[in-house]
Design a protein around this motif. Structure first.
Motif, PDB file in Angstrom:
ATOM      1  N   LYS A   1     -19.015  35.737  25.600  1.00 42.28           N
ATOM      2  CA  LYS A   1     -18.007  35.504  24.563  1.00 42.28           C
ATOM      3  C   LYS A   1     -17.733  36.791  23.781  1.00 42.28           C
ATOM      4  O   LYS A   1     -16.583  37.142  23.518  1.00 42.28           O
ATOM      5  CB  LYS A   1     -18.477  34.397  23.591  1.00 42.28           C
TER       6      LYS A   1
ATOM      7  N   ALA B   1     -24.843  34.446  24.508  1.00 34.55           N
ATOM      8  CA  ALA B   1     -23.383  34.408  24.315  1.00 34.55           C
ATOM      9  C   ALA B   1     -22.787  35.812  24.401  1.00 34.55           C
ATOM     10  O   ALA B   1     -21.797  36.123  23.732  1.00 34.55           O
ATOM     11  CB  ALA B   1     -22.959  33.713  23.013  1.00 34.55           C
TER      12      ALA B   1
ATOM     13  N   ILE C   1     -14.571  31.074  26.694  1.00 37.14           N
ATOM     14  CA  ILE C   1     -13.652  29.959  26.466  1.00 37.14           C
ATOM     15  C   ILE C   1     -12.478  30.481  25.651  1.00 37.14           C
ATOM     16  O   ILE C   1     -12.652  30.985  24.546  1.00 37.14           O
ATOM     17  CB  ILE C   1     -14.350  28.796  25.734  1.00 37.14           C
TER      18      ILE C   1
ATOM     19  N   ASP D   1     -23.648  27.540  14.267  1.00 42.28           N
ATOM     20  CA  ASP D   1     -23.170  26.172  14.083  1.00 42.28           C
ATOM     21  C   ASP D   1     -24.139  25.138  14.656  1.00 42.28           C
ATOM     22  O   ASP D   1     -24.226  24.017  14.166  1.00 42.28           O
ATOM     23  CB  ASP D   1     -21.795  26.001  14.748  1.00 42.28           C
TER      24      ASP D   1
END
Ligand code: GDP
Ligand code: IMO
Ligand code: MG
Length: 429
Positions: free
Chosen positions: A18, A15, A44, A331
């Motif tokens: 991000k 990631a 995103i 998460d």
């Protein structure tokens, strides 16, 4: 302090995209330093999904200078398509510049990538088939065509003629088809015309920004254990994703790097072949793959999934001189039950706490696990450390302790907003 490297601390797809996007808004210059369109960096934001392969994820911030550094392998066709795709989603982008030293990826590199993989049979690397290995092979062999040559029509024609004659012999030998020089030259000259204005001196831009105290973000691609020297050779990529690569690939020295953040998933994944001691071949591995949607951004291949490997992560922290960790995808670990983390390896009947020096030993290493309590809560809406369940906090503290590296940022979902900054001092100082 104003320079920051964002590095993948595992086998890629941690990631990084991000995190570069989140921090890129605070930088004046964002520069990719290695690899090519084997990378797939997802951002995103505002309901839109961007999948960057060559463009620095900082390009979304108008007013930012985005650079493709000299350490990269750039596919011109892929770059132009990516620019078009990105502009369709967001018309205003940052200023893009390409180093004249970056190497150019041509169709014969892609063809050779496929032919070489086929020839390897069961020992195949599982490359992304983007021609990256063969392009860097030319670089090391000193026969590569660089961006500076590519945008110079006479030089380009001469160099391409020599290289294509050679590659055609090689491809024929490996059972492939030769390529027609004139049509290849015509197609790529048209790309060169579009790319020429972007090919500018970049090392100087980065050096001046550093000298002036501007914030410069070095965007890593791939991950530490895919590094040509530090990875699980030969199951590696052909460049230097590690923090040291930021110097080689952009023209600054080691003392110009202030902070290094190592991006790390709360578990491990790997695409392609090679050692992966904590890999799970059971239902839990499948659960993580499904919950995390662990399928490759570039190739769509299912990613191999496993527990977090703290032996490897500690090594990664040292190789990269990490100032701090960015723990992502916390998460995804909800509802997997008790969580295991590797804190040692058993190699030849002995327990060791470090990464073995040979790939064979790493391949045969059996992880020694510690079991930590898991959590069932949905943490994607947490705004701060205090909002996180105690078991998540304990997990983070355990990782910090085992790797002697503080957690600087936590990521609890793909959106820009799903980010908890714990240590701002470890980012820009
Ligand atoms: P990169 O190559 O390191 O930039 O990572 P990729 O983009 O290949 O893969 C990371 C994936 O995780 C992307 O689909 C991201 O949108 C997504 N992502 C990023 N951070 C988080 C997070 O904290 N939680 C979840 N569930 N997904 C995330
Ligand atoms: P990002 O930047 C995950 C892997 C390939 C293969 C090996 C060699 O998105 O994290 P190559 O095509 O580079 O010669 O393939 O490296 N690989 C990646 N895996 N993420 C990536 O990039 C990767 N880039 C290359 O799967 O195992
Ligand atoms: Mg990726």
């Amino acid at each position: 302090m104003a320079t920051l490297v964002i590095v993948g601390s595992q086998w890629g797809d941690e990631a990084k995209g991000k995190i570069v996007d989140v921090l890129g808004s605070e930088a004046e210059v964002v520069v990719r330093y290695s690899g090519g369109n084997n990378a797939g960096h997802t951002v995103i934001t505002g309901g839109k999904t961007f999948k960057f392969q060559l463009l620095p994820a900082g390009i979304l911030h108008e007013g930012t200078i985005s650079i493709l550094g000299g350490g990269m392998a750039v596919c011109p066709k892929g770059l132009l398509e990516e620019l078009e795709r990105t502009r369709a989603l967001q018309p205003e982008l940052g200023d893009l510049r390409i180093s004249p030293a970056a190497h150019v990826v041509f169709p014969y590199h892609r063809a050779l990538d496929a032919l070489e993989e086929k020839a390897r049979g069961d020992d195949k690397i599982g490359t992304t088939s983007r021609g990256i290995g063969p392009c860097y092979t030319d670089k090391v062999q000193r026969t590569g065509i660089r961006m500076g040559d590519f945008v110079n029509p006479d030089k380009f024609r001469d160099k391409l003629a020599t290289v294509v004659a050679f590659k055609n012999k090689l491809m024929t030998l490996l059972g492939g088809e030769p390529m027609d020089f004139e049509s290849l030259h015509a197609e790529y000259s048209a790309y060169a015309d579009q790319i020429r204005p972007m090919v500018q001196e970049t090392d100087h831009v980065v050096q001046e920004a550093v000298a002036n105290g501007a914030r410069v973000l070095f965007e890593g691609a791939q991950g530490t254990f895919l590094d040509l020297d530090h990875g699980t050779y030969p199951y590696v990529t052909s460049s230097h994703p590690t923090a040291g690569g930021a110097c080689l690939g952009t023209g600054v020295g080691p003392r110009s790097i202030d902070n290094v953040l190592g991006v790390c998933k709360a578990y491990s994944t790997r695409v392609g072949s090679g050692p992966f001691p904590t890999e799970l071949h059971d239902e839990t591995g499948e659960q993580i793959r499904q919950q995390g949607n662990e399928f490759g951004t570039v190739t769509g291949r299912p990613r191999r999934c496993g527990w977090l490997d703290l032996v490897a992560l500690k090594h990664s922290s040292r190789i990269n001189s990490m100032s701090g960790l960015v723990l992502t995808r916390l998460d995804v670990m909800a509802n997997v039950g008790p969580i295991q983390v590797a804190t040692g390896y058993e190699v030849d009947g002995q327990v060791i706490g470090h990464v073995p020096s040979t790939p064979e030993e790493w391949e045969s290493a059996k992880p020694v696990f510690e079991t930590l309590a898991g959590w069932d809560e949905d943490i994607t809406g947490a705004q701060s450390w205090d909002d996180l369940p105690k078991n998540v906090q304990d997990y983070v503290r355990f990782v910090e302790h085992a790797t002697s590296t503080p957690a600087a940022i936590l990521s609890i979902g793909p959106d820009r907003k799903q980010t908890i900054v714990l240590r701002p001092d470890l980012i820009w100082g």
